[in-house]
Design an enzyme around this catalytic site. Structure first.
Site, mmCIF file in Angstrom:
data_model
loop_
_atom_site.group_PDB
_atom_site.id
_atom_site.type_symbol
_atom_site.label_atom_id
_atom_site.label_comp_id
_atom_site.label_asym_id
_atom_site.label_seq_id
_atom_site.Cartn_x
_atom_site.Cartn_y
_atom_site.Cartn_z
ATOM 1 N N HIS A 333 7.420 -24.927 11.431
ATOM 2 C CA HIS A 333 7.779 -25.684 12.605
ATOM 3 C C HIS A 333 8.098 -24.760 13.860
ATOM 4 C CE1 HIS A 333 7.644 -28.699 9.334
ATOM 5 N NE2 HIS A 333 7.058 -29.428 10.229
ATOM 6 N N GLY A 334 8.860 -23.908 13.617
ATOM 7 C CA GLY A 334 9.236 -23.017 14.882
ATOM 8 C C GLY A 334 10.281 -21.735 14.380
#
Length: 485
Positions: A333-334
């Site tokens: 996701h990051g």
């Protein structure tokens, strides 16, 4: 270009489907590929070369990994005789097959490192703001395709147009669902655009559009108000309302996109997998993520968790494998610390749930009346912990994250808090909260399935569509949250 934009709804979508409908079946992949390239170009032209290079390179990698399948059985038959042949052909055939197998493993390794390395570079905190559109989703689809070809689960695709269409298909390009090649391979060859499918697809698309525009975007207003006000300046009840608002915002945003993608796919003759199954009706965090973003969970299960051994090697190895999966899920996701913290927190909750479940199985609750009273407890537990975990996802600044968590539990200092700020928020958003929570139940889905083909449902959905168009024109369009992952 978002699905919930006027440009898409009133221009791109009708023009594309007119051209798609007029195209003969044998050439529909070309029209779909061209339309997807136009869609991506209108959304982010500067990263189109990256997408093109990725498709071309991985097409040839797949062809290499799939080479020699036809003569595989022949090679095995030759090897059965060992090295007893006078001319040594059996040994030579075995050696060639073994050498080819090693080359395939090496090519697969470097291909995976290239694809995942590119994703990692863009996911890093330095380059996160310049993340190419849909990179996370099409990278995972490419990786699954290459592994499946190497495993001989699917044959390598010989048609470049068909392979490129699978990767770039615009309904699922930006935010999924993550589709395995085997799920759409047959439809890429044989599908028909029927009037019934178009009707059904439009209805699904409208439901998704309504979830995005009328629920997700409006829930986002409260979360934005909380952020603008400052985390130190909100009361504890408002902090919980903000967390609940974001929980509903991200659900209806992503669920809405998934419904719209499924609807677009159905209109073209594809059956894309469902990505959500009423997750907020789950009774545990583990059950929640079996219902939330199911295609991502399936991907990590098939290509990470099971290859690591799954739950087949004892509890300690299972806990380790879950840690790896959830750490990687957070990093997917990051690259910021909050996403890793989010993944680790979910891992910890799931491990605790496993231990509690094991204890309860060994010490069952006695008495039917007590058991019935306890049925609501897991749901209350879920609605208490999930908003907390979502804050770890939503607030990228770790210092600000701990300030917010402190306000949720009354442990952080507060400054200039407006009296009854939470009551004002409820007066503004209370009805929306109530309907959004109700929409998390299976009731609306059941009503839709029951009356899907009725005239009343057709009229209601047509009105709903134009209400969404009016609201977009009046208040603007908010991008989908997962388009940034």
């Amino acid at each position: 270009m978002a699905f919930s934009s006027i440009e898409f709804l009133l221009f791109f979508l009708p023009i594309f489907f007119i051209l798609y409908g007029l195209t003969p079946n044998r050439y529909k992949n070309i029209t779909l590929l061209e339309g997807s390239i136009v869609f991506y170009t209108l959304g982010e032209l500067r990263y189109l070369p990256l997408l093109a290079v990725s498709v071309v390179v991985n097409y040839f990698v797949g062809r290499f990994l799939g080479a020699g399948v036809d003569d595989k059985n022949k090679s095995k038959n030759k090897v059965k005789g060992g090295n007893k042949s006078k001319n040594g052909r059996n040994y030579e055939a075995w050696y060639r097959e073994a050498n080819r197998r090693e080359w395939r493993k090496a090519v697969l390794f470097f291909a995976l490192m290239g694809n995942l390395g590119t994703l990692l570079v863009f996911k890093s905190a330095v380059a996160e703001k310049a993340l190419p559109l849909g990179l996370s989703f099409y990278t995972f689809q490419i990786v699954s395709y290459l592994i499946d070809v190497h495993r001989r689960d699917v044959p390598a695709e010989r048609s470049f147009v068909k392979f490129a269409t699978y990767i770039i298909m615009f309904p699922k390009l930006i935010s999924g669902p993550i589709v395995n090649y085997g799920e759409v391979s047959e439809a890429l060859d044989n599908r028909r655009m029927s009037w019934r499918n178009v009707q059904h697809g439009l209805k699904l698309f409208t439901l998704g559009l309504a979830a995005k525009v009328l629920l997700a975007d409006r829930m986002g207003y409260l979360w934005n108000d909380v952020q603008v006000r400052g985390f130190e300046s909100i009361s504890t009840p408002l902090a919980w309302l903000g967390a609940l608002a974001f929980s509903l915002n991200i659900y209806f945003d992503f669920y809405g996109y998934s419904l719209m993608a499924m609807g677009l796919g159905r209109m073209m003759g594809f059956s894309l997998p469902d990505n959500f199954r009423t997750p907020y009706m789950a009774r545990s965090v583990r059950d929640f993520y079996r219902r939330w973003h199911m295609t991502l969970g399936r991907w990590f299960c098939d290509y990470v968790y099971i290859p690591l051994g799954g739950n087949r090697r004892g509890e300690l190895c299972t806990v380790r494998n879950l840690l790896i999966v959830w750490a990687l899920t957070g990093l997917w996701h990051g690259g910021r610390g909050n996403f890793l913290l989010w993944g680790i927190l979910l891992w910890a909750l799931i491990v605790i749930e496993r231990q509690v479940q094991t204890f309860l199985e060994r010490h069952p609750v006695r008495g039917k009346s007590i058991g019935k009273r306890l049925l609501i407890v897991p749901h209350l537990y879920l609605w208490a912990v999930i908003p907390v975990t979502w804050m770890c996802f939503a607030i990228t600044d770790v210092r600000e994250l701990f300030v917010y968590l402190g306000r949720m539990f009354g442990a952080a200092p507060q400054y200039m808090v407006l009296r009854n700020d939470w009551l004002r928020a409820l007066q503004t958003y209370g009805g929306l909260f109530a309907f959004s929570v109700f929409a998390c139940t299976p009731f609306i889905r059941r009503v839709y399935r029951r009356f899907r083909d009725s005239m009343v449902m057709n009229v209601a959905l047509a009105i709903l569509f134009w209400i969404c168009v009016w609201r977009i024109m009046a208040y603007g369009n908010n991008p989908f949250m997962y388009s940034g992952f």
